[in-house]
Design an enzyme around this catalytic site. Structure first.
Site, PDB file in Angstrom:
ATOM      1  NE  ARG A  12       0.499   7.772  -9.037  1.00 26.46           N
ATOM      2  CZ  ARG A  12       1.291   8.488  -9.680  1.00 26.46           C
ATOM      3  NH1 ARG A  12       2.385   8.223 -10.638  1.00 26.46           N
ATOM      4  NH2 ARG A  12       1.881   9.995  -9.138  1.00 26.46           N
ATOM      5  CD  GLU A  26       3.194   5.277  -7.683  1.00 24.69           C
ATOM      6  OE1 GLU A  26       3.610   5.847  -8.392  1.00 24.69           O
ATOM      7  OE2 GLU A  26       1.506   4.272  -8.314  1.00 24.69           O
ATOM      8  CG  HIS A  35      -9.371 -17.097   8.370  1.00 23.89           C
ATOM      9  ND1 HIS A  35     -10.185 -18.294   8.896  1.00 23.89           N
ATOM     10  CD2 HIS A  35      -9.915 -17.125   6.814  1.00 23.89           C
ATOM     11  CE1 HIS A  35     -10.802 -18.814   8.081  1.00 23.89           C
ATOM     12  NE2 HIS A  35     -10.995 -18.000   7.261  1.00 23.89           N
ATOM     13  CE  LYS A  52      11.243   4.139 -11.407  1.00 22.83           C
ATOM     14  NZ  LYS A  52      10.374   5.117 -11.485  1.00 22.83           N
TER      15      LYS A  52
END
Lengths: 327, 327
Positions: free
Chosen positions: B139, B211, B227, B316
């Site tokens: 990131r 994270e 909505h 992972k």
């Protein structure tokens, strides 16, 4: 149980017939021909009408079905697409703009609605419209809209068995989970994990929590959520976890069990909702009904009316006068 | 400020060049030809790599850009598509499955990664790969991945001006908002409203909150949120509201102001983040950096390490051994 849930099996069958019986392939609107093999299907609609697109896309997994929740329709959509414009009231500005924009551009459009401006504008141009029965509010009319769209699409694609998706509705109605789950969620922000192939159940539950229970909710779709949302379990927050467990394929089912394990390792505030039915359609219809009942029970616990949605009315009032954006 | 944010301007320029300088149209992989006009572009990737697709789709609004966050790629994708497979580590199983599945089916694929199995599998088949510089975590390497993809796509599409999107990064770095916003959010679930044309900023912020800050967050995209999500403001919940205000088109800008009014009518726990820049790309890069800094500050307030993401490692580990699902 009020709100018409017990009518769903009957409405599902009736609405499927309404879509099926429209002789779609024989229709022509000027140079627009409905007798073709669409290269993709764009389902446009908002809120309680828009979620129909999500459920159809999951149910017909593998087909190129595009969900559009905005004004107009994407620029690249052309006459090889079929646009299905779903608006319960027929007064949804976003959807009306999209349907008319598409027709103007030579794209085949079908309307699904109870009436209103969408019906009159489309019918005025000779375009096909399926008029479905009314309900207490758009979200409570899910079977009316959903099965009508499936009936329409049966002219172009193979639709999964409808019968099972209707028979599981009885199981949802008789379940005792809704009361228990509502008590579990009271006072917290629900965080809902679901596999990508059944994601519509999670979004439908979120929408019902929003509208019926006036409750915000987080939707976390696996496998993407494995790369971000899942980290949030490391700290204690005012959230409660719901794991939606269904049957998609071996890899995703395996991953969902792994997510469940990880969340349970960090928190005891976890409830698992096991979907019934063998097809994705059945599981989504079962989940939509069961979790809709949770949202109604939660509203009762909060002492609020599930049907009132004042902020939506305010926003609708504000957009009534505006024009469709130019593409 | 650690985590390499101050390097973003330099990395943005360098990475754009890396993508631009790859002579993509001259490449052939067996019968797969990269010199064509793609009818759509599929960007596949997960988490910190996948958000690149979201930003590119918003930045190149109007083009048929499909974000895919799952294993494999959709069945209907064929040789008229270009697949861009983004995996920071090059070890993301979902993305590797997708890239190899696409190549097998005769679809042109380009990889964007720091190396790993994605690079070696693609290179082993003669397929193009852009290798980008490393960062502390995927990131934090957003500019490396994002600008490399924009550089690649410049061979097929017109890319908005890159310079402004780099100059606004300095403004984000110098802003005092991150500290204030982090204090505001501490102890609550953030609920982030954003317009559909700038939705990637909201999702990026959510992912960074997940994270870096180990915090769940709700993303509410306008007009769809008008909505459903908006109804949740009717009750008091343990949430704080963030309104992301930018410039897209008159209708959506108007709607966002209406949403802001409605939320402020019900709650005083609202902060507005005004995006800088004239293009969608600039606004998204500015927002991603500014709100990334918020997430890092919030982690500091919680006394936790922004870089550690233990539950992701567990997941992972669990999928390392499994095979790609069959299509």
């Amino acid at each position: 149980m009020p709100y018409g849930y017990e009518e769903w099996p009957k409405l599902s069958l009736e609405s499927f017939k309404l879509g099926r019986e429209l002789n779609l392939r024989s229709i022509k609107v000027g140079s627009i021909n409905y007798d073709f093999e669409p290269s993709n299907i764009v389902i446009t609609g908002m809120g309680g009408s828009g979620i129909v697109g999500d459920i159809v896309r999951d149910s017909l997994w593998g087909h190129n079905i595009i969900i559009h929740k905005d004004f107009n329709i994407p620029k690249w959509v052309d006459s090889r697409s079929l646009v299905v414009a779903v608006s319960y009231s027929g007064e949804t500005l976003e959807t009306i703009c999209g349907a008319l924009d598409a027709l103007r551009r030579g794209v085949p459009v079908v309307g699904v609605t109870t009436g209103g401006r969408l019906a009159s504008e489309l019918e005025g141009r000779g375009a096909p419209v399926v008029k479905v029965p009314k309900a207490i509010a758009p979200r409570f009319g899910l079977p009316n809209l959903l099965y009508a769209v499936l009936g329409l699409l049966s002219h172009y694609l193979t639709i999964p068995e409808i019968d099972e998706s209707i028979s599981v509705q009885g199981d949802a109605l008789r379940s005792e989970l809704p009361g228990r789950l509502a008590s579990f969620l009271k006072g917290y922000v629900p965080m809902i994990f679901a596999p990508i192939g059944l994601q519509a159940v999670a979004y439908r539950f979120k929408n019902d929590l929003n509208e019926n229970s006036k409750t915000p909710a987080v939707v976390a779709i696996v496998p993407e959520a494995d790369h971000n949302d899942i980290v949030a379990v490391m700290l204690k927050h005012p959230v409660k976890y719901i794991i939606i467990r269904g049957r998609t394929d071996d890899v995703h089912d395996y991953l969902m069990r792994a997510v469940e394990e990880v969340v349970k390792n960090y928190s005891s505030d976890v409830e698992v909702v096991e979907l019934k039915g063998s097809s994705r359609l059945s599981q989504e219809v079962y989940g939509s009904m069961l979790l809709g009942l949770v949202s109604v029970k939660l509203a009762e616990l909060y002492g609020i009316d599930p049907v009132r949605t004042d902020p939506i009315n305010t926003l609708k009032e504000k957009i009534r006068g505006i024009n469709c954006p130019s593409n």
